[in-house]
Scaffold this active site. Structure first.
Site, PDB file in Angstrom:
ATOM      1  N   LYS A 157       0.183  -6.757 -12.283  1.00  0.00           N
ATOM      2  CA  LYS A 157       1.535  -7.287 -12.475  1.00  0.00           C
ATOM      3  C   LYS A 157       1.593  -8.206 -13.690  1.00  0.00           C
ATOM      4  CE  LYS A 157       2.304  -7.014  -7.487  1.00  0.00           C
ATOM      5  NZ  LYS A 157       2.092  -7.754  -6.215  1.00  0.00           N
TER       6      LYS A 157
ATOM      7  N   THR B  96       6.341   3.435   3.263  1.00  0.00           N
ATOM      8  CA  THR B  96       7.042   2.154   3.387  1.00  0.00           C
ATOM      9  C   THR B  96       8.134   2.017   2.325  1.00  0.00           C
ATOM     10  OG1 THR B  96       4.982   1.173   4.161  1.00  0.00           O
ATOM     11  CG2 THR B  96       6.711  -0.348   3.478  1.00  0.00           C
TER      12      THR B  96
END
Lengths: 463, 463
Positions: free
Chosen positions: A232, A40
């Site tokens: 993150k 992707t």
């Protein structure tokens, strides 16, 4: 003045000669890029680089050529790249290629990715990666190796997809003492929470919707349990405060145990529940935590719905700033990967000391402010209790809170249903330390007028 | 591991020696900065640089020293800088100083600013400015001179104050073909519009509130008539599409003629009115316009209230991203100015061709796509008409719109007040070209069943 249709990418110039001689100028040799993986993200980057090459070259000042791609399935990749570049099934052919300037890692995971990234660095390649798991866990090792090899490692795509949040933190806000960051940094969970609130669905049903729509993976654990968001948040924490990445110190709580009744009660009280990645600088250390969080519904970030991401950053000079956009998907992620490639083409001729430091702060100026255990964080709380519908119960509960010096901000007692001996009480507290709320909760749960466990959800004012 | 109170800016390190030897290392000579002006922005930058110097140095890798300040009132400035740097009343002492690396212009206006900036450039100084008026009008001349002199000109603070929007457009989104930008880029007008909507105030009253609170100047013309927003939109347009700055081509319409009744009707229809700076790429050229705009109330940007700014950017790869924060004020603006200073310290050793181009695109790769006259823009419209409350009126109006191929999206007819022979009709159209709406309006105004002028406000879907 020449005017032309530009929607197909053709652009006109004052002197047509200009652009031709610009595009064809040999003065600056092209930057050669090798891709690890063509999934992707990898194929997204390949596609966008091809589609917008003229526009990107007009910005970067030179051509960016993908010269080699390493993949498992050579045949499939061959069809995708259609002869534009070489395809190999051996990643070493990319990381060892003396012709390649930048290696873009889009494989994911840390095996064999870590080894490949380190090999690329040892071979003097600059590295671009979207791999938050790799950086949150092995970042310090990777950055040390990169500094020794005098190469750059860029990772805009690792946090919040297409939103240039790493650049904002690392460059846009350099003047600031950053005080805290709170972000909706996982689209899967935000989509599920939006579905639960808007349609009154239970978690399991909303998760199935997300999976059917391709917003959640077959094994959604990393997303729904908050691990992805914690990766993150760990990276943002390091860049914001100048500390090493330390994922192992992060507090991680997902949304899988969240009940739709709490979303409903929160809304009645004027709040929305979001899965936030939070990192804050305090006098005694750094808070680094991911958990469902009540936010006032009138706050802008509370209105970020569906798979969208948003990161709220508070700096001492700039105040609050927010960055909003798509946190995932082929082309948004590609947008960040390519921005990193262009940054590297711009900075690779600068002295190493003048480049942007990997973690925003110079390697020899990192802080050792400790990451605080969750018991030491300070915030306010939403508590839901199932209690006997009889006098005196509330008095007992409020006494227990008072004993822990926890003051009550709001209280909502639901009418017990016809003939039901039990009812729900919802309490919103003022700010306190987590350990005090823990003690209070265990005392409250010990009361024989209180049934089942106390539901506890943290709240943030974000002001 | 050492743990310490960091709120006063003291930070502990694994080896305390590290930071000391880091802060004191002579290896990299300090960057010397000269300030032109010590007003709100200038003193804000001076103050933040002093307060956060340790944090900034840990990022930039070197010390940033303000060595000289040029001001009108030397005595006042002397008190403010308190011996930290030299104060002069002659700006030439700053722009000609052989010791100074970066000149920060915070005087505003273009006389004598333009001359001073060009002198600084000729003398090989890098320039940082927050002066949108200067750049929107004289930018091309300034950038050409800077390229010849091989110096950088940075202007993050010129658009949306502390929001790093220039960096996002110029670096964060380099992979994208940017399609359009729509921004709330003037805090004064956004505050006035919020007041008008929330409190139902008329424009004049809301303006007086803004002036009393210091959000509007004594002469508010530049803000309320949209000129300031148009300067900023002009700069964003150039960076987004790779065209020269061309303020003289911008369509500029402010909010001073906006009536509170339209804000009320818009809200009834589910919309809010914001002053937007809009620039869009079309097949026939670039739209560059500032005007009051109806936006669906559910859009995130429609909920940006008070003096806050927000810029929505749509790129072909990343989709929609939004950047939110304070658009003015001493320290938010200083935050942007200092980020530029740190960027320059990082890039000044890179080959000029590898630096970030002034307008995001290489100087010899700018496009000459024309800026379209307002008659050629395409959007949808809100129309308010005062009509005779009698049969057949609506038929005449809808026929006129149909003749111009304008289709109606929504229509709201207000009940006429007791015994009143007139009533309001509000029409929302689908997208059309401005010239068709103009013809329709003049035909409608010619009807003797229509009283007073037709009120026309543009609408944007922002999707």
């Amino acid at each position: 003045m020449a005017v032309g249709k530009i929607s197909e990418g053709s652009v006109y110039y004052d002197k047509p000669s200009k652009i031709n001689n610009f595009l064809s100028r040999k003065r600056m040799k092209p930057i050669k890029v090798g891709l690890l993986g063509l999934g992707t993200v990898g194929y997204g980057a390949f596609r966008v680089l091809a589609r917008n090459q003229e526009e990107i070259q007009r910005r970067a000042g030179r051509c960016i050529d993908v010269t080699k791609v390493a993949v498992r399935n050579v045949e499939r990749a061959g069809k995708l790249v259609d002869g534009v570049c070489e395809v190999t099934d051996n990643p070493l052919n990319v990381v060892m290629d003396p012709e390649i300037d930048i290696v873009v890692e889009t494989i994911g995971g840390d095996d064999p990715t870590l080894e490949l990234v380190l090999k690329a660095i040892d071979n003097g390649k600059h590295v671009v990666t979207a791999n938050k798991a790799l950086l949150a866990v092995h970042g310090n090792e990777i950055f040390t190796a990169a500094r020794k090899a005098n190469v750059m490692v860029a990772f805009e795509a690792a946090v919040a997809g297409g939103i240039p949040i790493i650049k904002a933190l690392r460059e846009g806000l350099t003047a600031n003492r950053i005080q805290w960051i709170a972000g909706i940094i996982n689209g899967t969970t935000n989509f599920i929470l939006s579905e639960m609130r808007e349609k009154g669905l239970d978690f399991d049903v909303a998760l199935q919707d997300a999976q059917r729509l391709g917003y959640a993976e077959a094994d959604p654990t990393f997303d729904i349990e908050g691990v992805d968001a914690a990766h993150k948040a760990t990276i943002m924490s390091a860049i914001a405060f100048g500390v090493p990445v330390q994922f192992n110190k992060a507090y991680v709580e997902g949304i899988s145990k969240l009940s739709s009744i709490d979303i409903k009660y929160a809304e009645e009280l004027g709040y929305r529940i979001k899965l936030l990645g939070i990192t804050r600088r305090t006098d005694i250390g750094i808070e680094l935590r991911v958990h469902p969080t009540l936010i006032l519904a009138k706050r802008l970030i509370a209105n970020v719905e569906g798979v969208m991401n948003a990161v709220l950053v508070h700096g001492d000079a700039v105040g609050a700033t927010m960055y909003y956009g798509k946190g995932a998907g082929a082309e948004p992620t590609a947008s960040a990967v390519i921005a990193d490639i262009v940054d590297i083409t711009r900075l690779h001729t600068a002295d190493q000391e003048n480049r942007v430091p990997y973690l925003a702060f110079q390697h020899d100026a990192l802080s050792s402010m400790p990451v605080l255990p969750i018991e030491q964080i300070r915030t306010s709380y939403y508590l839901r209790l199932r209690v006997a519908d009889q006098t005196g119960v509330l008095a007992e509960i409020t006494r227990i809170l008072a004993n822990q010096n926890i003051s009550i901000d709001a209280l909502l007692q639901k009418e017990s249903r016809e003939g039901e001996p039990q009812t729900d009480i919802i309490i919103l507290t003022h700010e306190t330390q987590e350990k005090f709320i823990n003690s209070a909760i265990s005392c409250i749960e010990a009361l024989d007028t209180v049934f089942s466990q106390v539901t506890r959800i943290r709240m943030e004012t974000l002001s």
